[in-house]
Design a protein around this motif. Structure first.
Motif, PDB file in Angstrom:
ATOM      1  N   MET A 178      27.114  35.096  52.589  1.00 33.84           N
ATOM      2  CA  MET A 178      27.242  34.664  51.195  1.00 33.84           C
ATOM      3  C   MET A 178      27.488  35.875  50.295  1.00 33.84           C
ATOM      4  N   THR A 179      28.401  35.746  49.353  1.00 33.59           N
ATOM      5  CA  THR A 179      28.769  36.863  48.492  1.00 33.59           C
ATOM      6  C   THR A 179      27.658  37.174  47.494  1.00 33.59           C
ATOM      7  N   ASP A 180      27.340  38.453  47.367  1.00 35.93           N
ATOM      8  CA  ASP A 180      26.410  38.936  46.345  1.00 35.93           C
ATOM      9  C   ASP A 180      27.249  39.454  45.186  1.00 35.93           C
ATOM     10  N   PHE A 181      27.315  38.680  44.112  1.00 38.85           N
ATOM     11  CA  PHE A 181      28.184  39.054  43.000  1.00 38.85           C
ATOM     12  C   PHE A 181      27.638  40.231  42.198  1.00 38.85           C
ATOM     13  N   ASP A 182      26.391  40.599  42.424  1.00 41.80           N
ATOM     14  CA  ASP A 182      25.829  41.771  41.759  1.00 41.80           C
ATOM     15  C   ASP A 182      26.178  43.071  42.482  1.00 41.80           C
ATOM     16  N   ALA A 183      26.618  42.961  43.719  1.00 41.20           N
ATOM     17  CA  ALA A 183      26.887  44.167  44.512  1.00 41.20           C
ATOM     18  C   ALA A 183      28.136  44.881  43.981  1.00 41.20           C
ATOM     19  N   VAL A 184      28.031  46.197  43.887  1.00 35.59           N
ATOM     20  CA  VAL A 184      29.168  47.020  43.444  1.00 35.59           C
ATOM     21  C   VAL A 184      29.829  47.617  44.684  1.00 35.59           C
ATOM     22  N   HIS A 185      31.121  47.365  44.835  1.00 30.46           N
ATOM     23  CA  HIS A 185      31.872  47.858  45.983  1.00 30.46           C
ATOM     24  C   HIS A 185      32.812  48.973  45.536  1.00 30.46           C
ATOM     25  N   GLU A 186      32.847  50.052  46.267  1.00 27.54           N
ATOM     26  CA  GLU A 186      33.745  51.167  45.957  1.00 27.54           C
ATOM     27  C   GLU A 186      35.183  50.751  46.249  1.00 27.54           C
ATOM     28  N   ARG A 187      36.036  50.778  45.222  1.00 26.21           N
ATOM     29  CA  ARG A 187      37.426  50.362  45.390  1.00 26.21           C
ATOM     30  C   ARG A 187      38.403  51.529  45.296  1.00 26.21           C
TER      31      ARG A 187
END
Length: 381
Positions: free
Chosen positions: A1-10
């Protein structure tokens, strides 16, 4: 399940959004959300890659059937599989329609402010752009029928954006009926960019303009995609719904060697999005609606000189900063002094240099950081 609070390095991934500026700039500009695609979409792409052939793609019957079913279930819109034309993007779609159906010197109506590809489209084909401004009120953005009628009287087509970018306006059924009546009276083509149609807030329901009547359907090219809702724009897949066979054939022929076939993985991703990612979409919508409310509250309390009409749709906010007297303009000011990159208002029309567009489709921590950087920039001034 997606954690919308997580910050992913793009950074370093070839992301247009995160490559435009140096590493010390927080990008909040292009309409690209900072959320991972739904697991169901990633799984579908991974499954397709089990087959090693990646030649030219064509939409499978299953995808056409899914779109037909979605239009019926979401909008009571009865289309056929033959009405669908697949495209590598909505922007190529409305340019194809203009090339196919209009002649140089014809008038084209656009409602401003509007995102740059629509604003610039008339110039690609030697058309006369007739701008009709939307007007901000306390309840939202409204259209004034008189100026729209005057513009359509000297135009061959309307290039509509609904939900509207950058204001987040959702056109009501009554407004759409006024638009269709004017277009019918002036025998004007309707090209309707509805790419944000799944991103409505507060229980609103999107109404495709082509559903208002058979007469309207017969003069309308509707453009949609899964790309904005499911954050898969890089997979370059969209589609047009054109129920008038003559217009559809002229539209399809207008590719003229400039518009290529559709990304084969994008077709798989679109099918997975519509067939399996509904739960992800509902959770994402709840998250960005909460972001919209948070942004509205923070702007009102921390920046009272900025006027913000709360978006009815999209993940974009349109901030009126004219009373702040920021030089040379708000976008450049916040970029230089706050290290945060918004979209410049001037990109949406010559009259909007005092505005910025903010993308709030991101983890809450990034949105909060953007607001803090704005506050820091103003404090330095």
């Amino acid at each position: 399940m997606t954690d919308f609070d997580a910050v992913h390095e793009r950074r370093g991934t070839g992301s247009s959004k995160w490559s435009r500026y140096p590493a010390d700039i927080l990008p909040m500009w292009v309409a690209d959300m900072d959320f991972p695609a739904a697991p169901e979409i990633v799984d579908a792409i991974r499954s397709r890659l089990e087959h090693p052939m990646l030649g030219y793609g064509v939409a499978r019957d299953e995808l056409r059937a899914r779109i037909v079913e979605d239009m019926a279930s979401k909008y009571d819109w009865l289309i056929t599989a033959d009405d669908i034309v697949f495209l590598p993007g909505v922007e190529p779609g409305f340019n194809m329609a203009l090339k196919a159906m209009l002649e140089p010197g014809d008038g084209l109506v656009v409602q401003t402010p509007v995102y740059r590809p629509i604003l610039n489209a008339a110039g690609h084909w030697g058309l006369v752009r007739n701008e009709v401004p939307l007007r901000a009120t306390g309840q939202g953005y409204v259209m004034d029928v008189g100026p729209l009628a005057s513009a359509l009287a000297k135009s061959r087509a309307l290039l509509l954006c609904n939900p509207q970018n950058p204001t987040g306006k959702v056109f009501t059924k009554d407004e759409l009926a006024e638009i269709t009546a004017l277009c019918e009276n002036n025998d004007a083509l309707i090209i309707s960019d509805e790419i944000h149609c799944d991103l409505l807030f507060d229980g609103r329901r999107h109404i495709p303009i082509a559903t208002l009547s058979d007469e309207t359907a017969n003069r309308t090219v509707t453009l949609m995609a899964a790309s904005k809702t499911y954050n898969i724009a890089g997979l370059k897949t969209a589609f047009a719904i054109v129920q008038n066979k003559d217009i559809r054939e002229r539209f399809a022929q207008s590719k003229l060697g400039m518009v290529d076939s559709v990304n084969i993985l994008g077709l798989e991703a679109t099918l997975a999005a519509y067939a399996h990612a509904m739960s992800w979409k509902e959770k994402m919508l709840g998250y960005i609606q909460a972001n919209r409310d948070y942004l509205s509250q923070e702007i009102a309390s921390r920046f009272p000189a900025i006027r913000l009409v709360k978006a009815q749709a999209t993940f974009l906010a349109w901030l009126d900063c004219r009373d702040m007297d920021l030089t040379p303009d708000p976008q450049a000011f916040f970029l230089e002094h706050g290290k945060v990159g918004f979209s410049a208002g001037s990109e949406f029309g010559a009259a909007y240099g005092g505005y910025i567009r903010v993308n709030f489709g991101c983890p809450r921590s990034l949105l909060s950081e953007g607001l803090n950087r704005m506050e820091h920039a103003l404090a330095k001034r």
